[in-house]
Design an enzyme around this catalytic site. Structure first.
Site, PDB file in Angstrom:
ATOM      1  N   ASP A   1      -5.487  -4.637  -5.047  1.00 49.62           N
ATOM      2  CA  ASP A   1      -3.739  -4.298  -5.550  1.00 49.62           C
ATOM      3  C   ASP A   1      -4.206  -4.820  -7.317  1.00 49.62           C
ATOM      4  O   ASP A   1      -4.628  -5.229  -6.933  1.00 49.62           O
ATOM      5  CB  ASP A   1      -2.901  -5.193  -4.971  1.00 49.62           C
ATOM      6  CG  ASP A   1      -2.065  -4.262  -5.062  1.00 49.62           C
ATOM      7  OD1 ASP A   1      -1.297  -4.365  -6.224  1.00 49.62           O
ATOM      8  OD2 ASP A   1      -0.831  -4.319  -3.885  1.00 49.62           O
TER       9      ASP A   1
ATOM     10  N   ASP B   1      -2.983  -0.863  -2.214  1.00 54.75           N
ATOM     11  CA  ASP B   1      -2.162  -0.144  -3.415  1.00 54.75           C
ATOM     12  C   ASP B   1      -2.669   1.141  -4.491  1.00 54.75           C
ATOM     13  O   ASP B   1      -3.554   0.510  -4.659  1.00 54.75           O
ATOM     14  CB  ASP B   1      -1.119  -1.543  -3.660  1.00 54.75           C
ATOM     15  CG  ASP B   1       0.152  -0.699  -4.687  1.00 54.75           C
ATOM     16  OD1 ASP B   1      -0.455   0.027  -4.975  1.00 54.75           O
ATOM     17  OD2 ASP B   1       0.795  -1.771  -4.634  1.00 54.75           O
TER      18      ASP B   1
ATOM     19  N   GLU C   1       2.372   2.828  -1.422  1.00 59.88           N
ATOM     20  CA  GLU C   1       2.682   2.951  -2.814  1.00 59.88           C
ATOM     21  C   GLU C   1       2.412   4.519  -3.842  1.00 59.88           C
ATOM     22  O   GLU C   1       2.705   4.581  -4.701  1.00 59.88           O
ATOM     23  CB  GLU C   1       2.334   1.510  -4.392  1.00 59.88           C
ATOM     24  CG  GLU C   1       2.719   0.193  -3.165  1.00 59.88           C
ATOM     25  CD  GLU C   1       4.277  -0.283  -3.479  1.00 59.88           C
ATOM     26  OE1 GLU C   1       4.929   0.761  -4.168  1.00 59.88           O
ATOM     27  OE2 GLU C   1       4.846  -1.194  -3.340  1.00 59.88           O
TER      28      GLU C   1
ATOM     29  N   ASP D   1      -1.799   1.988  -6.761  1.00 58.07           N
ATOM     30  CA  ASP D   1      -1.698   1.613  -8.559  1.00 58.07           C
ATOM     31  C   ASP D   1      -2.894   0.429  -8.417  1.00 58.07           C
ATOM     32  O   ASP D   1      -3.181  -0.110  -9.621  1.00 58.07           O
ATOM     33  CB  ASP D   1      -0.712   0.808  -8.525  1.00 58.07           C
ATOM     34  CG  ASP D   1      -0.603  -0.718  -7.964  1.00 58.07           C
ATOM     35  OD1 ASP D   1      -1.106  -1.381  -7.639  1.00 58.07           O
ATOM     36  OD2 ASP D   1       0.622  -0.644  -8.288  1.00 58.07           O
TER      37      ASP D   1
ATOM     38  N   HIS E   1       5.284  -1.934  -0.506  1.00 60.71           N
ATOM     39  CA  HIS E   1       3.975  -2.691  -0.442  1.00 60.71           C
ATOM     40  C   HIS E   1       4.337  -3.522   1.075  1.00 60.71           C
ATOM     41  O   HIS E   1       3.655  -4.339   1.679  1.00 60.71           O
ATOM     42  CB  HIS E   1       2.516  -3.125  -1.336  1.00 60.71           C
ATOM     43  CG  HIS E   1       1.755  -3.045  -0.685  1.00 60.71           C
ATOM     44  ND1 HIS E   1       0.032  -3.550  -1.606  1.00 60.71           N
ATOM     45  CD2 HIS E   1       0.680  -3.338   0.447  1.00 60.71           C
ATOM     46  CE1 HIS E   1      -0.953  -3.514  -0.655  1.00 60.71           C
ATOM     47  NE2 HIS E   1      -0.428  -3.716   0.309  1.00 60.71           N
TER      48      HIS E   1
ATOM     49  N   ASP F   1       1.017  -9.609  -5.136  1.00 58.41           N
ATOM     50  CA  ASP F   1       1.952  -9.406  -4.091  1.00 58.41           C
ATOM     51  C   ASP F   1       1.807 -10.772  -3.260  1.00 58.41           C
ATOM     52  O   ASP F   1       2.348 -11.199  -1.736  1.00 58.41           O
ATOM     53  CB  ASP F   1       1.237  -8.736  -3.078  1.00 58.41           C
ATOM     54  CG  ASP F   1       1.755  -7.168  -3.308  1.00 58.41           C
ATOM     55  OD1 ASP F   1       2.147  -7.161  -4.701  1.00 58.41           O
ATOM     56  OD2 ASP F   1       1.520  -6.193  -2.907  1.00 58.41           O
TER      57      ASP F   1
ATOM     58  N   HIS G   1       8.106  -6.570  -1.845  1.00 66.12           N
ATOM     59  CA  HIS G   1       7.133  -5.727  -2.191  1.00 66.12           C
ATOM     60  C   HIS G   1       5.779  -6.203  -2.871  1.00 66.12           C
ATOM     61  O   HIS G   1       5.009  -6.454  -2.606  1.00 66.12           O
ATOM     62  CB  HIS G   1       6.921  -4.186  -2.735  1.00 66.12           C
ATOM     63  CG  HIS G   1       6.917  -3.920  -4.504  1.00 66.12           C
ATOM     64  ND1 HIS G   1       6.866  -2.614  -4.857  1.00 66.12           N
ATOM     65  CD2 HIS G   1       7.531  -4.849  -4.875  1.00 66.12           C
ATOM     66  CE1 HIS G   1       6.859  -3.149  -6.256  1.00 66.12           C
ATOM     67  NE2 HIS G   1       6.984  -4.214  -6.535  1.00 66.12           N
TER      68      HIS G   1
ATOM     69  N   HIS H   1      -1.779  -6.445  -8.131  1.00 64.19           N
ATOM     70  CA  HIS H   1      -0.960  -7.310  -8.174  1.00 64.19           C
ATOM     71  C   HIS H   1      -1.670  -7.983  -7.456  1.00 64.19           C
ATOM     72  O   HIS H   1      -1.696  -7.170  -5.839  1.00 64.19           O
ATOM     73  CB  HIS H   1       0.482  -6.530  -8.146  1.00 64.19           C
ATOM     74  CG  HIS H   1       0.780  -5.511  -8.792  1.00 64.19           C
ATOM     75  ND1 HIS H   1       0.710  -4.001  -8.789  1.00 64.19           N
ATOM     76  CD2 HIS H   1       1.816  -5.157 -10.397  1.00 64.19           C
ATOM     77  CE1 HIS H   1       1.682  -3.230  -9.772  1.00 64.19           C
ATOM     78  NE2 HIS H   1       1.315  -4.443 -10.787  1.00 64.19           N
TER      79      HIS H   1
END
Length: 338
Positions: free
Chosen positions: A150, A257, A303, A259, A127, A154, A167, A152
């Site tokens: 995402d 992402d 990712e 994830d 990412h 980031d 990332h 996360h």
């Protein structure tokens, strides 16, 4: 007898048992596909092969068959430093020179796609690539809004990153209010942080560092966790996001992402999976809403990593999931696959 009764009910009501909702007319777009096989924003090898997995799903051919004008530019060349061995850390951040060079190439290549009046569709890669894509997109669209999907946030900085992995830092380079916060990372001096914090919203958060939480709250940024998705429903979250970032009238860039999806959906095919994420159904509903209501001017999927112990079935499933998400972004949420 019950089956016969149900058949008669369907027949009397004029409903076919194999009824399929009519396909809406699709808004055909000019799309430029690029692979961003960046890997040094994080420590796990294999994510550089993510673009191949996504392309292998057949999504490019499908979008072309639907009628979109597709030009696949192949993978972006990421530079000599990126090809070399890791060069170590600077200011507690890993491989800044290599990642800066790679994302600069990604930014310039994204600009080429925009200059051709095409919508950039980017396959990653880790990412950190968003440093490049968002730099280019915000130059083209001064009022750009960003939906960042995402697990996360980031948005770590040099001062807050617990891992040193870039990332986990891309938004801190491109948000205007964080200008110069990463000034010690001089290889990134080419990045211009143009995007107002008020124009950025997160969806599907569930693993956020302490320093990131402080930054999100200090800047008053829109951020919605999976608890918000459970409480409001995904349509409710999308509506709140668009209200917060002015997304009804601004051009929208979506950075996703893989994830953000629940780890039961994607298995061992991403480097930082977090349980309890979006289901595929929620993701498709989200993109159906966005397709119908806003102007998506670019999209990236990051990712995807096929080399983390995933089985062949898990890799194939992630490719299929990616394919359906990308098809839905461009209007084919319920299309039949050839």
């Amino acid at each position: 007898m019950r089956a016969i009764t149900l058949f008669l009910v369907f027949a009397l009501c004029g409903i076919s048992q194999s009824y399929v909702a009519p396909q809406e007319k699709i808004n055909l777009r000019r799309i430029g596909v690029q692979g961003a096989p960046i890997q040094k924003g994080q420590p796990r090898p294999g994510v550089e092969n993510g673009p191949a997995v996504i392309r292998g799903s057949g999504i490019v051919e499908f979008l072309r068959d639907v009628g979109h004008d597709i030009l696949d530019y192949g993978n972006v060349y990421l530079g000599e430093l990126f090809q070399a061995a890791s060069v170590g850390a600077l200011v507690d951040v890993n491989d800044p020179e290599a990642v800066a060079e790679a994302t600069h190439y990604i930014s310039n290549h994204t600009k080429l796609i925009l200059q051709a009046n095409r919508i950039p569709l980017t396959f990653g890669g880790d990412h950190a690539m968003a440093i490049g894509t968002l730099n280019a997109m915000s130059e083209r669209y001064p009022d750009l809004a960003v939906i960042y999907i995402d697990a996360h946030a980031d948005i770590n900085t040099v001062e807050t990153t617990p891992s040193g992995n870039l990332h986990g830092m891309p938004l801190s380079f491109v948000i205007n209010e964080l200008n110069a916060i990463n000034a010690n990372l001089t290889p990134f001096s080419w990045v211009v942080p143009r995007i107002p914090a008020a124009n950025v919203a997160h969806i599907a958060l569930r693993d956020v560092d302490i320093g990131e939480t402080e930054t999100l709250n200090r800047l008053g940024m829109a951020h919605y966790t999976m608890r918000d998705v459970d409480r409001l429903g995904i349509r409710g979250v999308v509506e709140m996001v668009l209200n917060r970032i002015g997304g009804w009238t601004r051009p929208i860039y979506v950075s996703m992402d893989i994830d953000s999806l629940d780890d039961l959906e994607i298995g061992h095919t991403t480097g930082t999976p977090v349980p309890g994420g979006l289901s595929l159904r929620e993701a498709l509903t989200m993109f159906e809403e966005l397709y119908r209501t806003v102007d998506i001017v670019g999209f990236e999927l990051a990712e995807v990593n096929p080399e983390l112990g995933a089985s062949a079935n898990e890799i194939a499933r992630t490719a299929t999931v990616s394919r359906h998400i990308l098809a839905c972004v461009f209007g084919s949420c319920y299309g039949r696959w050839p």
